[in-house]
Write a protein that holds these residues in place. Sequence first.
Motif, PDB file in Angstrom:
ATOM      1  N   LEU A   1     -21.990 -25.421   0.150  1.00  0.00           N
ATOM      2  CA  LEU A   1     -22.838 -26.170  -0.772  1.00  0.00           C
ATOM      3  C   LEU A   1     -22.128 -27.447  -1.217  1.00  0.00           C
ATOM      4  CD1 LEU A   1     -24.322 -23.306  -2.977  1.00  0.00           C
ATOM      5  CD2 LEU A   1     -25.349 -24.459  -0.997  1.00  0.00           C
ATOM      6  N   LEU A   2     -22.886 -28.535  -1.288  1.00  0.00           N
ATOM      7  CA  LEU A   2     -22.355 -29.829  -1.685  1.00  0.00           C
ATOM      8  C   LEU A   2     -22.783 -30.147  -3.110  1.00  0.00           C
ATOM      9  CD1 LEU A   2     -23.198 -31.884   1.545  1.00  0.00           C
ATOM     10  CD2 LEU A   2     -21.060 -30.707   0.998  1.00  0.00           C
ATOM     11  N   THR A   3     -22.009 -30.987  -3.767  1.00  0.00           N
ATOM     12  CA  THR A   3     -22.387 -31.442  -5.098  1.00  0.00           C
ATOM     13  C   THR A   3     -23.478 -32.504  -4.982  1.00  0.00           C
ATOM     14  OG1 THR A   3     -20.776 -33.248  -5.165  1.00  0.00           O
ATOM     15  CG2 THR A   3     -20.017 -31.061  -5.872  1.00  0.00           C
ATOM     16  N   ASP A   4     -24.160 -32.761  -6.082  1.00  0.00           N
ATOM     17  CA  ASP A   4     -25.191 -33.795  -6.085  1.00  0.00           C
ATOM     18  C   ASP A   4     -24.603 -35.156  -5.738  1.00  0.00           C
ATOM     19  OD1 ASP A   4     -26.981 -31.860  -6.773  1.00  0.00           O
ATOM     20  OD2 ASP A   4     -27.131 -32.428  -8.892  1.00  0.00           O
ATOM     21  N   GLU A   5     -23.384 -35.418  -6.205  1.00  0.00           N
ATOM     22  CA  GLU A   5     -22.732 -36.698  -5.920  1.00  0.00           C
ATOM     23  C   GLU A   5     -22.431 -36.840  -4.436  1.00  0.00           C
ATOM     24  OE1 GLU A   5     -22.574 -35.705 -10.029  1.00  0.00           O
ATOM     25  OE2 GLU A   5     -21.793 -34.570  -8.296  1.00  0.00           O
ATOM     26  N   GLN A   6     -21.968 -35.761  -3.801  1.00  0.00           N
ATOM     27  CA  GLN A   6     -21.702 -35.802  -2.361  1.00  0.00           C
ATOM     28  C   GLN A   6     -22.992 -36.026  -1.573  1.00  0.00           C
ATOM     29  OE1 GLN A   6     -19.767 -31.934  -2.301  1.00  0.00           O
ATOM     30  NE2 GLN A   6     -17.851 -32.857  -1.578  1.00  0.00           N
ATOM     31  N   ILE A   7     -24.063 -35.360  -1.982  1.00  0.00           N
ATOM     32  CA  ILE A   7     -25.344 -35.498  -1.295  1.00  0.00           C
ATOM     33  C   ILE A   7     -25.856 -36.933  -1.396  1.00  0.00           C
ATOM     34  CG2 ILE A   7     -27.776 -34.799  -1.335  1.00  0.00           C
ATOM     35  CD1 ILE A   7     -26.779 -32.001  -2.222  1.00  0.00           C
ATOM     36  N   ALA A   8     -25.765 -37.531  -2.582  1.00  0.00           N
ATOM     37  CA  ALA A   8     -26.231 -38.905  -2.770  1.00  0.00           C
ATOM     38  C   ALA A   8     -25.415 -39.880  -1.914  1.00  0.00           C
ATOM     39  CB  ALA A   8     -26.137 -39.291  -4.247  1.00  0.00           C
ATOM     40  N   ALA A   9     -24.104 -39.682  -1.856  1.00  0.00           N
ATOM     41  CA  ALA A   9     -23.253 -40.551  -1.037  1.00  0.00           C
ATOM     42  C   ALA A   9     -23.582 -40.394   0.446  1.00  0.00           C
ATOM     43  CB  ALA A   9     -21.781 -40.232  -1.291  1.00  0.00           C
ATOM     44  N   ASN A  10     -23.824 -39.168   0.881  1.00  0.00           N
ATOM     45  CA  ASN A  10     -24.172 -38.936   2.279  1.00  0.00           C
ATOM     46  C   ASN A  10     -25.515 -39.571   2.633  1.00  0.00           C
ATOM     47  OD1 ASN A  10     -21.822 -37.500   2.685  1.00  0.00           O
ATOM     48  ND2 ASN A  10     -22.773 -35.486   2.524  1.00  0.00           N
ATOM     49  N   ALA A  11     -26.484 -39.468   1.719  1.00  0.00           N
ATOM     50  CA  ALA A  11     -27.799 -40.066   1.974  1.00  0.00           C
ATOM     51  C   ALA A  11     -27.680 -41.571   2.156  1.00  0.00           C
ATOM     52  CB  ALA A  11     -28.757 -39.742   0.825  1.00  0.00           C
ATOM     53  N   ALA A  12     -26.858 -42.216   1.333  1.00  0.00           N
ATOM     54  CA  ALA A  12     -26.659 -43.662   1.454  1.00  0.00           C
ATOM     55  C   ALA A  12     -26.035 -44.012   2.805  1.00  0.00           C
ATOM     56  CB  ALA A  12     -25.775 -44.158   0.312  1.00  0.00           C
ATOM     57  N   GLY A  13     -25.094 -43.176   3.277  1.00  0.00           N
ATOM     58  CA  GLY A  13     -24.465 -43.432   4.571  1.00  0.00           C
ATOM     59  C   GLY A  13     -25.423 -43.238   5.728  1.00  0.00           C
ATOM     60  N   ILE A  14     -26.253 -42.205   5.647  1.00  0.00           N
ATOM     61  CA  ILE A  14     -27.185 -41.898   6.739  1.00  0.00           C
ATOM     62  C   ILE A  14     -28.221 -43.003   6.915  1.00  0.00           C
ATOM     63  CG2 ILE A  14     -29.070 -40.329   7.386  1.00  0.00           C
ATOM     64  CD1 ILE A  14     -27.353 -38.042   6.287  1.00  0.00           C
ATOM     65  N   ARG A  15     -28.602 -43.657   5.836  1.00  0.00           N
ATOM     66  CA  ARG A  15     -29.599 -44.728   5.934  1.00  0.00           C
ATOM     67  C   ARG A  15     -29.191 -45.786   6.953  1.00  0.00           C
ATOM     68  NH1 ARG A  15     -29.691 -44.011   0.172  1.00  0.00           N
ATOM     69  NH2 ARG A  15     -31.669 -43.106  -0.512  1.00  0.00           N
ATOM     70  N   ARG A  16     -27.883 -46.029   7.066  1.00  0.00           N
ATOM     71  CA  ARG A  16     -27.396 -47.056   7.985  1.00  0.00           C
ATOM     72  C   ARG A  16     -27.699 -46.729   9.443  1.00  0.00           C
ATOM     73  NH1 ARG A  16     -21.267 -47.250   7.181  1.00  0.00           N
ATOM     74  NH2 ARG A  16     -21.593 -44.998   7.150  1.00  0.00           N
ATOM     75  N   CYS A  17     -27.874 -45.455   9.749  1.00  0.00           N
ATOM     76  CA  CYS A  17     -28.091 -45.043  11.131  1.00  0.00           C
ATOM     77  C   CYS A  17     -29.477 -45.421  11.638  1.00  0.00           C
ATOM     78  CB  CYS A  17     -27.891 -43.528  11.276  1.00  0.00           C
ATOM     79  SG  CYS A  17     -26.236 -42.950  10.826  1.00  0.00           S
ATOM     80  N   PHE A  18     -30.417 -45.667  10.747  1.00  0.00           N
ATOM     81  CA  PHE A  18     -31.797 -45.897  11.155  1.00  0.00           C
ATOM     82  C   PHE A  18     -32.176 -47.363  11.271  1.00  0.00           C
ATOM     83  CE2 PHE A  18     -31.782 -41.607   9.480  1.00  0.00           C
ATOM     84  CZ  PHE A  18     -32.564 -40.932  10.398  1.00  0.00           C
TER      85      PHE A  18
END
Length: 419
Positions: free
Chosen positions: A91-108
């Motif tokens: 399980l990830l923290t909310d902060e980790q999830i938000a940071a990952n979402a921002a990184g994934i956006r770059r892939c699209f």
Amino acid sequence: MPSAEFLHVATARGFVNQCTDTHGLQTALQAGIVPAYIGFDCTADSLHVGSLVQIMLLRLLQRYGHRPVVLMGGGTTRIGDPSGKDESRQLLTDEQIAANAAGIRRCFTPFLTFGDGPTDAIMPNNNDWLGALGYIPLLRDVGVHFTVNRMLTFDSVRLRLEREQPLTFLEFNYMILQSYDFRELYRRHGVLMQMGGSDQWGNIVSGVDLVRRTEGALVFGLTTPLITTSSGAKMGKTAQGAVWLTADRLAPFDYWQFWRNTEDADVGRFLRLFTDLPLEEIARLDALGGAEINAAKKLLATEATALLHGRAAAERAAEAARRTFEEGTSAESLPTVMLAAADVGEGVPAFRLFVLAGLAASNGEARRLVRGGGARLGDAPVADEGQMVPAEALRTGIKLSVGRKLHRVVRLSPPEPAG
């Protein structure tokens, strides 16, 4: 204008595994713009090549006049999708999830056009509605302590349980929440189709059924086949690690080289899936044999890299590979790792350089690489793992190689200016 050709071309290129209603979907595609979504959980700050077939399918959908919806799983990431997994996800923290979402956006952004137009891609986050339910905190705090395995021991249905590891009640709820996503996207954005990998078929069918039951609407599900190499290897993984879709995780040269190393039997299939080349041209390339197949592999590498990193970066990578492998010389566009003076001191053992350059995961792995004859410094094999490389030699840069395919240039960072 929207086109019904999407389904035909997607099938011809090898994207389609299953569809809940092929005839109904074709009718909907002919009638107007079909918004369709694929969900991506935020488990890392980048996606890798294993997600590329989904991204290319969304790209194809947009090319034929329909609307791609990239759903960020900010809410479902807090639970974890058990599909195809034998163990619970950390399980990830909310902060980790938000940071990952921002990184994934770059892939699209290299693949899709985002905006407010009728066929422009959008990127909602399911935490916007799942977070408001007040349901996920209960699942995280309580559900994680209950395994479905134990609950089903009181029922004959336990015989259906085949997993060797516990399946928590937390994970058991993933299908419910993914189905809820489909309904919410239908209500908010008029989404008519969910797409995903073949392991998502059960979740997708459940979502189609939920929308039909609660909204009285005809919606659709479509899955892609599991993509493996001809030798059975999983896409997106190599001996050196994941093939990431962001340049800070994997240099364009290494990305190009990944595609250049495609097995002969996979070239035509990968050209259809991972490039925009016309099918007629791919058929011609697929028929090549012998030494000519290498030309097709280089084209695959350049076209796939151009889609992600841009045409200029792809051509630089191709030229760097040509100079490195065909002329036997180093090239300025090889991936470069800058080393701090503190990491080097007056000098550094050769094996340690391979760790600092990211070519070995640990000192032990680097030592084994040297002992096995697979490490080269410049163009010469490293004969002694303890061989010292003076700091002065690193100021102009040294090429490190692992085997024939993996290369880095390591260089000492210039000193900070005084004052």
